[in-house]
Design a protein around this motif. Structure first.
Motif, PDB file in Angstrom:
ATOM      1  N   PHE A  44      46.063  26.799  32.236  1.00 30.71           N
ATOM      2  CA  PHE A  44      47.295  27.489  32.135  1.00 30.71           C
ATOM      3  C   PHE A  44      47.124  28.596  31.114  1.00 30.71           C
ATOM      4  CE2 PHE A  44      51.289  28.337  30.030  1.00 30.71           C
ATOM      5  CZ  PHE A  44      52.268  28.871  31.360  1.00 30.71           C
TER       6      PHE A  44
ATOM      7  N   LEU B  36      44.085  31.093  32.045  1.00 27.71           N
ATOM      8  CA  LEU B  36      44.423  32.083  33.110  1.00 27.71           C
ATOM      9  C   LEU B  36      45.174  33.061  32.473  1.00 27.71           C
ATOM     10  CD1 LEU B  36      43.219  32.316  35.782  1.00 27.71           C
ATOM     11  CD2 LEU B  36      45.464  31.388  36.777  1.00 27.71           C
ATOM     12  N   LEU B  37      46.377  32.693  31.568  1.00 27.18           N
ATOM     13  CA  LEU B  37      47.269  33.764  31.251  1.00 27.18           C
ATOM     14  C   LEU B  37      46.540  34.535  30.255  1.00 27.18           C
ATOM     15  CD1 LEU B  37      50.689  32.316  30.372  1.00 27.18           C
ATOM     16  CD2 LEU B  37      50.254  34.044  31.992  1.00 27.18           C
TER      17      LEU B  37
ATOM     18  N   ALA C  89      44.471  37.140  32.117  1.00 31.72           N
ATOM     19  CA  ALA C  89      45.171  38.167  32.522  1.00 31.72           C
ATOM     20  C   ALA C  89      45.514  39.175  31.649  1.00 31.72           C
ATOM     21  CB  ALA C  89      46.489  37.919  33.513  1.00 31.72           C
ATOM     22  N   GLY C  90      45.904  38.657  30.592  1.00 32.99           N
ATOM     23  CA  GLY C  90      46.061  39.695  29.460  1.00 32.99           C
ATOM     24  C   GLY C  90      44.864  40.636  29.155  1.00 32.99           C
TER      25      GLY C  90
ATOM     26  N   GLN D 137      42.418  41.441  30.966  1.00 32.21           N
ATOM     27  CA  GLN D 137      42.165  42.242  32.162  1.00 32.21           C
ATOM     28  C   GLN D 137      43.049  43.515  31.942  1.00 32.21           C
ATOM     29  OE1 GLN D 137      40.026  41.577  34.516  1.00 32.21           O
ATOM     30  NE2 GLN D 137      39.742  39.712  33.783  1.00 32.21           N
ATOM     31  N   MET D 138      44.008  43.522  31.264  1.00 32.35           N
ATOM     32  CA  MET D 138      45.106  44.548  31.199  1.00 32.35           C
ATOM     33  C   MET D 138      44.507  45.626  29.991  1.00 32.35           C
ATOM     34  SD  MET D 138      47.732  44.165  33.495  1.00 32.35           S
ATOM     35  CE  MET D 138      49.236  45.011  33.004  1.00 32.35           C
TER      36      MET D 138
ATOM     37  N   MET E 181      46.287  43.311  20.985  1.00 34.48           N
ATOM     38  CA  MET E 181      46.613  43.690  22.259  1.00 34.48           C
ATOM     39  C   MET E 181      47.237  42.663  22.954  1.00 34.48           C
ATOM     40  SD  MET E 181      44.275  47.058  23.259  1.00 34.48           S
ATOM     41  CE  MET E 181      45.696  47.463  24.391  1.00 34.48           C
TER      42      MET E 181
ATOM     43  N   ALA F 148      51.495  40.147  23.063  1.00 35.20           N
ATOM     44  CA  ALA F 148      52.599  39.674  24.058  1.00 35.20           C
ATOM     45  C   ALA F 148      52.317  38.567  24.574  1.00 35.20           C
ATOM     46  CB  ALA F 148      52.753  41.082  24.735  1.00 35.20           C
ATOM     47  N   THR F 149      51.181  38.662  25.513  1.00 30.05           N
ATOM     48  CA  THR F 149      50.765  37.588  26.355  1.00 30.05           C
ATOM     49  C   THR F 149      50.590  36.320  25.492  1.00 30.05           C
ATOM     50  OG1 THR F 149      49.209  39.313  27.434  1.00 30.05           O
ATOM     51  CG2 THR F 149      48.698  37.064  28.109  1.00 30.05           C
TER      52      THR F 149
ATOM     53  N   SER G 265      56.274  40.981  29.811  1.00 33.66           N
ATOM     54  CA  SER G 265      55.191  41.355  28.709  1.00 33.66           C
ATOM     55  C   SER G 265      54.149  42.165  29.435  1.00 33.66           C
ATOM     56  CB  SER G 265      54.626  40.033  28.183  1.00 33.66           C
ATOM     57  OG  SER G 265      53.579  39.599  28.904  1.00 33.66           O
ATOM     58  N   PHE G 266      54.010  42.174  30.712  1.00 35.12           N
ATOM     59  CA  PHE G 266      52.839  42.888  31.147  1.00 35.12           C
ATOM     60  C   PHE G 266      53.283  44.498  31.479  1.00 35.12           C
ATOM     61  CE2 PHE G 266      50.799  38.963  32.432  1.00 35.12           C
ATOM     62  CZ  PHE G 266      49.410  39.340  31.580  1.00 35.12           C
TER      63      PHE G 266
ATOM     64  N   THR H 210      48.029  36.176  38.872  1.00 34.73           N
ATOM     65  CA  THR H 210      47.942  35.150  37.888  1.00 34.73           C
ATOM     66  C   THR H 210      49.147  34.340  37.792  1.00 34.73           C
ATOM     67  OG1 THR H 210      46.491  36.387  36.674  1.00 34.73           O
ATOM     68  CG2 THR H 210      47.325  34.605  35.634  1.00 34.73           C
TER      69      THR H 210
ATOM     70  N   LEU I 281      49.940  30.275  38.984  1.00 38.48           N
ATOM     71  CA  LEU I 281      50.471  29.526  38.131  1.00 38.48           C
ATOM     72  C   LEU I 281      51.967  28.737  38.380  1.00 38.48           C
ATOM     73  CD1 LEU I 281      49.766  31.271  34.495  1.00 38.48           C
ATOM     74  CD2 LEU I 281      48.525  29.234  35.729  1.00 38.48           C
TER      75      LEU I 281
ATOM     76  N   ILE J 218      41.900  39.238  40.864  1.00 41.48           N
ATOM     77  CA  ILE J 218      42.032  39.396  39.139  1.00 41.48           C
ATOM     78  C   ILE J 218      40.903  40.108  38.716  1.00 41.48           C
ATOM     79  CG2 ILE J 218      42.767  37.986  37.137  1.00 41.48           C
ATOM     80  CD1 ILE J 218      43.249  35.596  38.853  1.00 41.48           C
TER      81      ILE J 218
ATOM     82  N   VAL K  89      43.073  48.326  35.850  1.00 41.19           N
ATOM     83  CA  VAL K  89      44.104  49.160  35.334  1.00 41.19           C
ATOM     84  C   VAL K  89      43.340  50.605  34.778  1.00 41.19           C
ATOM     85  CG1 VAL K  89      45.853  49.406  33.502  1.00 41.19           C
ATOM     86  CG2 VAL K  89      45.235  47.304  34.441  1.00 41.19           C
TER      87      VAL K  89
END
Lengths: 357, 289
Positions: free
Chosen positions: A239, A242-243, A246-247, A249-250, A277, A280-281, B169-170, B207, B211, B278, B283
């Motif tokens: 969990f 993965l989060l 994703a962070g 990736q941004m 960076m 926040a995630t 947050s994103f 993502t 989840l 993913i 971006v």
């Protein structure tokens, strides 16, 4: 110009409220009454599935849940020497029994634990030692497992974010623990921790020669919490990973190229670019993991039953076995407050979540 | 720069060791479950337990497939897979839809009461499931909502706050200049939301969706309660928990493990399909700092 920006702000706010409406309707519909009744029930003696009349009892439930006293245990004096008695076998000093020392009126205090300080022996007595123990266990469990998960999750995410052959496969593999229902994975682990050599860990210890292959991981109080942490870390690292992935990736690639040109090494890039960076995630991931860990139920209930409680499984057994709905609700409110404190600290500490972008 | 490549081979080896470690750490209990699912009751009780199912007398490898046969014949379980997909799928779609709305508002729009609204949403998930269960059950009975729909609605209590917070947050992470540029080009805030910002957060959406889906798929306590009077609506975890042995009253551990293996497979396929979304650097084309 002034007027257009003002009207823009106004229309933005209108849109914002409109967009929030569906979520709030759903949440109010399913949360308003159930959550409200938890608060209301917590100050009553309401019983579950009973026709007994419910009465308002004020803060009595809370007093019973949280009441504790620390008292000095006087030494037992040996009549012959006039000094403190020592156990002839172990050589330990002998103290009065907590049963004689702890008050029984108006409510009985039971022993929670003992400790010595500056040569004196103390006992902590509680009106409900089970609950205080559950609070201690759950908080300890939460701090340790969330910490380990975060570190592991970050490591896994960083590894899976780099380009290598088989990355897609690894990302899928990584999710296996999260994909197995807790109700089932708890049983899997219970089986692996079996107290004889049918269990994997005892086979392993036996092979290495550390133990005789009969260690009761789930019964020994020294290992119980570690078993829980092991299961939870395994289950929820995906969990986190993965989060965080994703962070990652941004984060735009270009800033790494720029940093590379400026001569920043990988470690430096990680500390001064990636981590900030990801703030926040990480904050959101930590908040939700902590919240989940403090509410942990399935694993404790399945593996330990009523032998050792998490806060939520304590609330469950008070409700289902003892039918004490009011008392159970009060314990839920205490859990709520604890979670609130934890999350508040996080959000203040990490910031970034409610500050405007 | 001194000897720029000297550390590379070592780093590569370390990197692969790390990958192998992650692989073992993440899969071992699952492999042990596969191992257990292929053992008969007698094989499960052998000491020491074996790494592959073996015959107790000859110690030759001997796979016991009856657990799987029993699970596939179990109608409640097979139906449970379908139920779980319906429930978890609906919860995910609804959470993503409404969640992304709310998250856009909280992440990118200016309005009064932003911070309180975030905290109110978060506070919904601060109670243990056990304690809201009785209240929820009362509400559902009064409104007469069928089991499947009540699971879909109540799981939102867990997934919606999560979705909203993560997506917020994103959205915050996306530059506001993007939104302003779109507005200057004449797009309404909502247009810039679903035409520009939403596609940019695709990795986050996928993502979060995964989840949330698995969270809903795994939920046990609510499912057990709400389906108690309607067994046809039982989801997978409930169906597995209610397994009873074919022959004796003894708990069918091998079958439970076989079921665990079977339910994991469709999820892995799902993850395989979606993990392509993913993608790295989705971006970077649009965002200029």
């Amino acid at each position: 110009m002034e007027t257009t920006s003002k009207s823009l702000v106004k229309s933005e706010a209108r849109l914002a409220y409109l967009l929030l409406v569906p979520s709030f309707i759903i949440l109010i519909m399913i949360a308003f009454y159930p959550l409200g009744s938890v608060f209301v029930n917590s100050v009553t003696n309401k019983r579950f599935a009973s026709s007994q009349k419910t009465e308002f009892v004020g803060l009595k439930n809370y007093k019973k849940l949280l009441g504790f006293k620390v008292m000095v245990l006087p030494p037992v004096i040996d009549d012959a020497t006039g000094k403190q008695k020592f156990d002839p076998e172990t050589g330990d000093a002998v103290w009065e029994s907590p049963l004689d020392v702890l008050p029984t009126e108006p409510v009985r205090y039971k022993e929670l634990s003992q400790f010595s300080f500056m040569g004196a022996q103390y006992v902590i007595g509680a009106t409900d030692p089970d609950f205080l123990q559950a609070v201690g266990d759950t908080v300890g469990f939460t701090i340790l497992s969330v910490f380990i998960e975060t570190v592991l999750g970050l490591a896994v995410a960083l590894v899976l974010n780099s380009a290598f052959k088989g990355r897609g496969f690894m990302r899928m593999v990584m999710l296996i623990p999260w994909a197995i229902p807790t109700a089932v994975s708890s049983r899997m682990w219970e089986w692996m921790f079996a107290s004889n050599r049918t269990g994997f860990f005892n086979i392993l210890l036996d092979k290495i020669g550390i133990n005789n292959g009969q260690f009761a991981f789930l019964v020994e109080s020294s290992s119980q919490l570690w078993v829980m942490i092991a299961i939870d870390v395994w289950k929820t690292t995906p969990f986190m990973a993965l989060l965080i992935l994703a962070g990652l990736q941004m984060i735009p690639r270009q800033i790494y190229e720029a940093a590379y040109v400026d001569g920043a090494n990988k470690l430096r890039q990680f500390w001064s670019m990636t981590l900030p960076m990801l703030r926040a995630t990480l904050a959101v991931a930590l908040v939700f993991r902590t919240l989940d860990a403090l509410r942990v139920f399935d694993v404790f209930q399945i593996v330990f039953g009523a032998n050792r409680y998490s806060m939520a499984s304590f609330a469950y057994y008070q409700l289902v076995d003892n039918k004490l709905m009011g008392y159970s609700s009060a314990s839920s409110v205490v859990i709520f407050l604890l979670i609130f404190i934890f999350d508040f600290i996080y959000i203040k500490m990490i910031g970034g979540v409610d500050s405007d972008a | 720069m001194h000897k720029p490549y000297s550390g590379r081979p070592l780093l590569r080896i370390l990197f692969w060791i790390l990958i192998v470690y992650i692989f073992i750490h993440m899969t071992f209990p699952f492999l042990w479950a596969i191992n257990s699912s292929l053992k008969s009751e007698g094989q499960l009780q052998m000491t020491p337990g074996t790494m592959v199912p073996r015959d107790p007398d000859t110690m030759k490898v001997s796979l016991y497939l009856r657990n799987y046969a029993a699970v596939f014949r179990n109608k409640t379980f097979m139906r449970g897979i379908l139920n779980s997909f319906v429930v978890a799928g609906s919860v995910t779609l609804l959470s993503l839809l409404f969640g992304s709305f709310a998250a856009f508002a909280m992440g990118k729009l200016r309005y009064r009461g932003k911070t309180p609204s975030m905290y109110i949403i978060l506070s919904m998930t601060m109670f243990p499931q056990v304690s809201v269960l009785t209240g929820l059950y009362a509400v559902i009975r009064v409104l007469g909502i069928p089991a499947t729909l009540s699971m879909i609605l109540t799981y939102m209590l867990m997934t919606l706050p999560f979705t909203i917070w993560v997506l917020t947050s994103f959205f915050r992470g996306l530059p506001t200049s993007l939104l302003q540029a779109a507005q200057i080009d004449g797009a309404t805030p909502f247009q810039s939301f679903y035409q520009i910002l939403l596609p940019l957060t695709a990795p986050a959406l996928v993502t979060t969706g995964l989840l949330a889906f698995i969270q809903a798929w795994n939920e046990y306590l609510f499912a057990l309660t709400f389906t108690s009077i309607q067994p046809s609506a039982r989801t997978v975890p409930v169906a597995i928990a209610l397994f009873t042995g074919e022959v004796s009253k003894q708990e069918p551990f091998g079958e439970i493990m076989a079921a665990a293996v079977i339910v994991t497979v469709p999820l892995l396929v799902l993850v395989m399909i979606f993990q392509r979304k993913i993608i790295a650097g989705l971006v970077q084309g649009a965002v200029k700092y």
